[in-house]
Every structure is written in structure tokens, then in C-alpha cells.
Enzyme design. Structure first.
Site, PDB file in Angstrom:
ATOM      1  NE  ARG A   1       3.480  21.768  99.479  1.00 36.75           N
ATOM      2  CZ  ARG A   1       2.547  20.817  99.449  1.00 36.75           C
ATOM      3  NH1 ARG A   1       2.213  20.241  98.318  1.00 36.75           N
ATOM      4  NH2 ARG A   1       1.944  20.424 100.546  1.00 36.75           N
TER       5      ARG A   1
ATOM      6  CE  LYS B   1      -4.073  21.263 102.943  1.00 33.79           C
ATOM      7  NZ  LYS B   1      -3.459  22.504 103.495  1.00 33.79           N
TER       8      LYS B   1
HETATM    9  N1  DSN Z   1      -0.793  18.635 106.248  1.00 28.02           N
HETATM   10  C1  DSN Z   1      -2.049  19.120 105.735  1.00 28.02           C
HETATM   11  C2  DSN Z   1      -3.038  18.030 105.589  1.00 28.02           C
HETATM   12  O1  DSN Z   1      -2.648  16.984 105.105  1.00 28.02           O
HETATM   13  O2  DSN Z   1      -4.203  18.177 105.926  1.00 28.02           O
HETATM   14  C3  DSN Z   1      -2.570  20.224 106.511  1.00 28.02           C
HETATM   15  O3  DSN Z   1      -1.539  21.131 106.709  1.00 28.02           O
END
Ligand code: DSN
Length: 412
Positions: A232, A226
Site C-alpha cells: 500500500r 492495485k
Molecule cells: N479507495 C480506492 C478505491 O477503492 O478505488 C481509491 O482510493
């Protein structure tokens, strides 16, 4: 991708279509990002050919000398990045990282205290449809009804009443700063462990833009894809006293062979995150989120909690008389990818919702700044306010494509 195109033109064609979707659109899903070419190369490398069950220096397969070097580098760099005493880089995902902590420090049937999914928490924090809700008892806190932010007094009261084994903090849809120290103090007061899932804000934490959880709470879990901008995957950090139990819970407790190509790519990601430019990048993510949030509010839209401190915001569509699903669909047609999201005091199902979650990591990776955020905010507001007008949506799509074309995914 010439080998792939020759061997499997169908998949090559799908990947090319996805490349064009990413290139021509605007990715505003708060949990997504764009990795560097170096991370892509490590992930697509021959490191995928090898089994390396075990840990560096103690594997169940021969020929792991270079895999040991890669995993040691990944662990050392992650420790340096967050100032952690111990790091495990083998979890395949954030949920796997959370699972390892639960398996290491909770017996089946014991209790988790965590944030409600529909107020910002995560499936793996105790949802009845996840293993967490099936294996453990779950008590959940939410946000304050008026302020829409966490109320630590309420969490403390619940912790005293519920006597959980682990208190989970961290969220998937919470736009405000989290006080990890307060959570650990609550845990200490009731004799519980505290786990912070910093998946969403890991880049902000690594660069000191958000207060850290590492060394503050007992266990920190994260994803690496993120705001960290890596492949990932998941990771766990903790003090040395917990290292052995955590490592055993990951392997052999709940995983087999580690994904060594991903671990090599994690090492590359941590190396990139240790550069000064990564701090600048994360500062810009937050600045972009604030500018985007202000633009949306200036156009008359309501944001949950009245703004953002991090990389994401939650748009409450109730007063617009439309659902999150309708907004997600219309914005998708306009080339803007977002996800529908529940909001505090939600009245609709998670498939419909009253909200939208919007995040800035991926567009910041493309080099977009304040001026582009104002443009994007105006596009979003235009579509939301005229959601059934196909001409408006087409017009915005043209503008989105023009904007995207100025910011290539991978500049040469
Ligand atoms: N699926 C992720 C999100 O979009 O926040 C968290 O795992």
C-alpha cells in the site's frame, strides 16, 4: 507469526481470522490485490526501524546508506517500468501523491477540473469532504448520459469556461479506456496543467495494455497496491523539469519521514512488474474482467457502458429493484467481497447506491482464469436474482469455498 502469537495473541488471532477470510472467499474489490511473499517480507523487515527524512544522498539523519540504495533502486525501477524521467516513491498513499502535485502547482483557491466522484472520480480529486474541496475551487465533468463514457468535447468546453489550474483525469470506477493525450491537449489549449491519477490501471499502463499517461501528461500519480500488486503506497512520475518542485512538495512540503520498509517493498514490486510474466498477468486481469462482464450480461444484468476495457465493471442494479448495499451484504454472506458503488445518474446516497463495482486483480493473482470467471459470474447473478433467499446464499457460499480452496493465496 510465532513471535506475534506469543507477544500479542489477540492481534495474532485477528490476523489469522483475516487470513482465513481471504483464503476462503473471493476478493472482487477492484482496488485490492494480493502481494507476493517477497513484497510481504520487505514490508515486514527491519527497514521500518529507520528515519530517512530527505532524499538519497541528502538526508537529515545518519546511517541512511542502505536506505539510499533501496530508495534509488525503487526510483530507478519505477522510471524503467513506465519510461519516466523522474520518480518520487515517498508518498504514503495515492491521495498524498495527488496532494503533492496540487501543493507544487496550485495556490490555495485556484481551480481543479476533475471527474465527479459519483461518476467514477476520487475523493482527492475535489470532493467537498476532502481537503481538495476545502482548499481549492472545483469544477467537475461526468460521463455522457447515454453512452456512459467520457465526452472529451464536453470536458474541453468546461475547461475553456472554468479556466482551471490543473485538469485531473483518471478514475476509481470507470470501466473504459481513458485518452490521456486528449486531456493534455485540452490542458494545453486552456493553459492548465494536466495530472493523471492512474492508481487503478497502473499495472495495465506499465505493461502497455492501457495507453500510457507518463510523458504524455504533466504529472502522473499512482498507488502501488492495485493492479501493480505492490505494498500500500503512492508514487509520482513526471518529466525532469517538474522534479524539484514535486520532490519539495512531498518532503518537506507535506510528509516527514518516508516509510522505508514500504519503499523497499515498492522496489520489490517494481522488480516483479518488470518481468515478462507481469504483462501476462495484466492481460489475464483484463481477459478475466471481460469474461466476467459477459457472463453477468448473459444472465440479464446491466453493466454501465455495456462492458469493460480494463480490470473493473460497474453493475447497475436498478432494474433488479435492489440497492448496492443489499447486493454487497448478500454477496458478502456468500463469501464474495465487492463494494457498493454509485453509478452515472445515481439517485441514492453513497451509503446505499444503485450499483456494485467488481474487479478481477485479486482473483487473477490467485491464478483464476476464464472458466472460474464464468463460475463467479453465475454465483453473483444467482445471489442477486434471489437476494432474500438464505438457502440460495448458503448454497452459493459452499460453492465459493470449494472454488477458493482450489486456488491458495500463497502456493507452497
Ligand atoms: N479507495 C480506492 C478505491 O477503492 O478505488 C481509491 O482510493
Amino acid at each position: 507469526m510465532s513471535y506475534l502469537a506469543a507477544t500479542d495473541p489477540q492481534i495474532a488471532d485477528i490476523i489469522e481470522k483475516e487470513r482465513l477470510r481471504q483464503l476462503n472467499g473471493l476478493e472482487l474489490i477492484a482496488s485490492e490485490n494480493l502481494v507476493s511473499r517477497a513484497v510481504l517480507e520487505a514490508m515486514g523487515s527491519i527497514m521500518t526501524n529507520k528515519y530517512a527524512e530527505g532524499y538519497p544522498g541528502k538526508r537529515y539523519y545518519g546511517g541512511c546508506e542502505f536506505h539510499d540504495m533501496a530508495e534509488n533502486l525503487a526510483r530507478d525501477r519505477l522510471k524503467e517500468l513506465f519510461g519516466a524521467e523522474h520518480a518520487n516513491v515517498q508518498p504514503h498513499s495515492g491521495t498524498q501523491a495527488n496532494m503533492a502535485v496540487y501543493f507544487a502547482y496550485m495556490k490555495l483557491g485556484e481551480k481543479i477540473l476533475s471527474m465527479k466522484l459519483n461518476q467514477g472520480g476520487h475523493l482527492s480529486h475535489g470532493s467537498p469532504v476532502s481537503f481538495t474541496g476545502k482548499f481549492y475551487q472545483v469544477a467537475q465533468y461526468g460521463v455522457d448520459e447515454k453512452t456512459e463514457v467520457l465526452d472529451y468535447g464536453v470536458v474541453h468546453e468546461m475547461a475553456r469556461k472554468e479556466k482551471p489550474q490543473i485538469i485531473v483525469c483518471g478514475a476509481s470506477a470507470y470501466p473504459r479506456t481513458i485518452d490521456f493525450k486528449a486531456f493534455q491537449e485540452i490542458a494545453d489549449d486552456v493553459g492548465a496543467y494536466c495530472m493523471a491519477d492512474i492508481a487503478h490501471i497502473a499495472g495495465l499502463v506499465a505493461t502497455g495494455i492501457h495507453p500510457t499517461s507518463v510523458g504524455v501528461v504533466n504529472f502522473t500519480t499512482t498507488t502501488t497496491h492495485k493492479t501493480l500488486r505492490g505494498p500500500r503506497g503512492g508514487a509520482i512520475m513526471c518529466n525532469a523539469e517538474y522534479a524539484q518542485a514535486i520532490d519539495k512538495a512531498v518532503f518537506p512540503g507535506m510528509q516527514g519521514g518516508p516509510l522505508m520498509h514500504t519503499i523497499a517493498a515498492k522496489a520489490v514490486c517494481f522488480h516483479e512488474a518488470l518481468r515478462p510474466s507481469f504483462k501476462e498477468y495484466n492481460r489475464q486481469i483484463v481477459k478475466n474482467a471481460k469474461v466476467l462482464a459477459q457472463t453477468l450480461m448473459d444472465s440479464g444484468l446491466r453493466l454501465v457502458s455495456g462492458g469493460t476495457d480494463n480490470h473493473l465493471m460497474l453493475l447497475d442494479l436498478t432494474s433488479q429493484g435492489i440497492t448496492g448495499l443489499e447486493a454487497e451484504t448478500a454477496l458478502g454472506k456468500a463469501g464474495i467481497t465487492v463494494n457498493k458503488n454509485t453509478i452515472p445518474n445515481e439517485t441514492k446516497s453513497p451509503f446505499v447506491t444503485s450499483g456494485l463495482r467488481i474487479g478481477t486483480p485479486a482473483v487473477t493473482s490467485r491464478g483464476m482464469k476464464d472458466a472460474e470467471m464464468r463460475e463467479i459470474g453465475n454465483y453473483i447473478a444467482t445471489v442477486i436474482k434471489d437476494i432474500r433467499n438464505e438457502t440460495t446464499i448458503r448454497d452459493v457460499r459452499g460453492k465459493v469455498e470449494a472454488l477458493a480452496s482450489r486456488f491458495p493465496l500463497y502456493p507452497e
